[in-house]
Design a protein around this motif. Structure first.
Motif, PDB file in Angstrom:
ATOM      1  N   GLU A 145      18.045 -45.807  31.595  1.00 54.94           N
ATOM      2  CA  GLU A 145      19.167 -45.109  30.954  1.00 54.94           C
ATOM      3  C   GLU A 145      20.207 -44.544  31.922  1.00 54.94           C
ATOM      4  O   GLU A 145      21.401 -44.799  31.685  1.00 54.94           O
ATOM      5  CB  GLU A 145      18.631 -44.004  30.021  1.00 54.94           C
ATOM      6  CG  GLU A 145      19.742 -43.441  29.142  1.00 54.94           C
ATOM      7  CD  GLU A 145      19.175 -42.626  27.999  1.00 54.94           C
ATOM      8  OE1 GLU A 145      19.223 -41.406  28.090  1.00 54.94           O
ATOM      9  OE2 GLU A 145      18.675 -43.243  27.041  1.00 54.94           O
ATOM     10  N   LYS A 177       7.424 -48.105  31.580  1.00 58.05           N
ATOM     11  CA  LYS A 177       8.194 -47.163  30.779  1.00 58.05           C
ATOM     12  C   LYS A 177       8.439 -45.876  31.568  1.00 58.05           C
ATOM     13  O   LYS A 177       7.598 -45.451  32.358  1.00 58.05           O
ATOM     14  CB  LYS A 177       7.441 -46.824  29.481  1.00 58.05           C
ATOM     15  CG  LYS A 177       7.093 -48.020  28.613  1.00 58.05           C
ATOM     16  CD  LYS A 177       8.318 -48.599  27.951  1.00 58.05           C
ATOM     17  CE  LYS A 177       7.968 -49.786  27.057  1.00 58.05           C
ATOM     18  NZ  LYS A 177       7.098 -49.417  25.936  1.00 58.05           N
ATOM     19  N   LYS A 183      11.734 -44.710  27.740  1.00 53.57           N
ATOM     20  CA  LYS A 183      12.536 -45.938  27.707  1.00 53.57           C
ATOM     21  C   LYS A 183      12.077 -46.895  28.815  1.00 53.57           C
ATOM     22  O   LYS A 183      11.420 -46.490  29.766  1.00 53.57           O
ATOM     23  CB  LYS A 183      14.029 -45.610  27.864  1.00 53.57           C
ATOM     24  CG  LYS A 183      14.635 -44.942  26.644  1.00 53.57           C
ATOM     25  CD  LYS A 183      16.121 -44.756  26.804  1.00 53.57           C
ATOM     26  CE  LYS A 183      16.773 -44.321  25.496  1.00 53.57           C
ATOM     27  NZ  LYS A 183      16.230 -43.056  24.984  1.00 53.57           N
TER      28      LYS A 183
END
Length: 286
Positions: A145, A177, A183
C-alpha cells in the motif's frame, strides 16, 4: 562534451593505483554493470537455466521482462519472484568480482553508494555500516500500500516459496501479507512512489552524508563502477560535480563501453573502458 578513453593501458593502472594509495578516502559508486561483470546476468543462458518454463508459458525472454509481467494471480507472481530473488540475492555471484574489489579497497577509508539491490557488497565482506543501498534490497518485503514505513526480511519465506512451488505457482497460504494491515506484500524496490524508505535507509543516507562532509576538500577518490544512465543523478552526476568542486579530488570510472567524463574534469579523471572483471583481475594480480 565528454572525454572517453578507449582501452586500458599500463599508465591507467599506475595512475589509479597511485591515486588510491594517496587518497585519504574512497567513495565507491556502483551500478548494475558491476554485478553483471560478476555474472549476475538477466538473459541468455542464466535466464534459460532458471526460467525456461516461464519463458515458454508467458513469452518473455529475460528476467527484467518477467518481473514486469502482469501475472493473473499472486500465486504465479510469487512463484516467479521467489526464484528471481533466490538466485539474485541469496546465491553467490558466478565470478568473485566483488571479493576481488574488496581486496583492492579494504585497507582504505571507504564508503559505498549503490543502486544495486542484490546485497553483493555485504556478502563480499564490505562493512554494512559503510553501505548505502539507495534503491532497496531484494531481501526485503514492504507493504504494497504501504500502510507504514517498515520493511521485513524475506529469506525464510522466499526459500519456502522456491522449495514448495509447483507448476509455476505457490500455494495461497504462502502469499506474503503485511503484518500490520494484512494487505499483500511487495518487494522493497524503488519503482514508484510506494517505495518504503525505512529507518535503516535513512540511517545509511545520513552516514553517507557525514562521510562526504568529513572528507570535504581532502584527497578523495570518487571511484565509479558499472554505472549507466538510467539514474545518473544518484551517483554519476554528483561524482562529477564533487570532483569539479574539490581541487584535491580524482574521478575514476570503470565501465565496459561507457567510461567517460566531462571535459571540465578530464585532467582529474581516469576513465578505463573494458570488462570490470578483467580490469579488477588485472589489478589484483599486479
Amino acid at each position: 562534451m565528454f572525454f572517453k578513453k578507449p582501452t586500458l593501458t599500463p599508465l591507467d593502472f599506475e595512475r589509479l593505483k597511485a591515486t588510491l594509495d594517496m587518497a585519504d578516502a574512497v567513495i565507491i559508486g556502483a551500478g548494475a554493470g558491476l554485478s553483471s561483470a560478476a555474472g549476475f546476468t538477466y538473459s541468455g543462458e542464466r535466464f534459460n537455466k532458471y526460467f525456461s518454463d516461464f519463458s515458454e508459458k508467458y513469452g518473455f525472454h529475460d528476467m527484467y521482462s518477467g518481473g514486469f509481467y502482469p501475472y493473473p494471480t499472486l500465486e504465479e507472481y510469487w512463484a516467479y519472484w521467489s526464484r528471481y530473488i533466490q538466485i539474485n540475492r541469496y546465491e553467490s555471484t558466478p565470478k568473485p568480482v566483488y571479493e576481488q574489489f574488496f581486496q583492492f579497497v579494504k585497507n582504505k577509508d571507504y564508503f559505498v553508494i549503490t543502486t544495486n539491490v542484490d546485497h553483493c557488497f555485504q556478502k563480499a565482506g564490505f562493512d554494512k555500516k559503510r553501505l548505502f543501498y539507495t534503491q532497496g534490497d531484494y531481501g526485503l518485503f514492504q507493504c504494497s500500500e504501504p500502510c507504514c514505513q517498515k520493511t521485513y526480511d524475506n529469506q525464510d519465506q522466499i526459500e519456502r516459496m522456491v522449495a514448495e512451488q509447483s507448476d509455476m505457482r505457490i500455494s495461497a497460504e504462502l502469499i506474503p501479507k503485511c503484518p500490520v494491515c494484512g494487505k499483500p506484500m511487495a518487494m522493497n524496490l524503488r519503482a514508484d512512489d510506494n517505495f518504503v524508505q525505512d529507518a535503516g535507509w535513512y540511517q545509511a543516507a545520513e552516514r553517507y552524508n557525514l562521510f562526504l562532509r568529513r572528507h570535504e576538500n581532502t584527497h578523495i577518490l570518487f571511484l565509479e563502477l558499472g554505472v549507466g544512465y538510467n539514474t545518473p543523478g544518484i551517483i554519476k552526476y554528483p561524482f562529477w560535480q564533487m570532483t569539479a568542486k574539490n581541487p584535491h579530488a580524482t574521478y575514476a570510472c570503470l565501465n565496459d563501453g561507457e567510461a567517460v567524463c566531462p571535459k571540465e574534469i578530464e585532467k582529474k579523471a581516469i576513465c578505463i573502458n573494458g570488462d570490470i572483471s578483467d580490469i579488477l583481475g588485472f589489478f589484483t594480480k599486479a
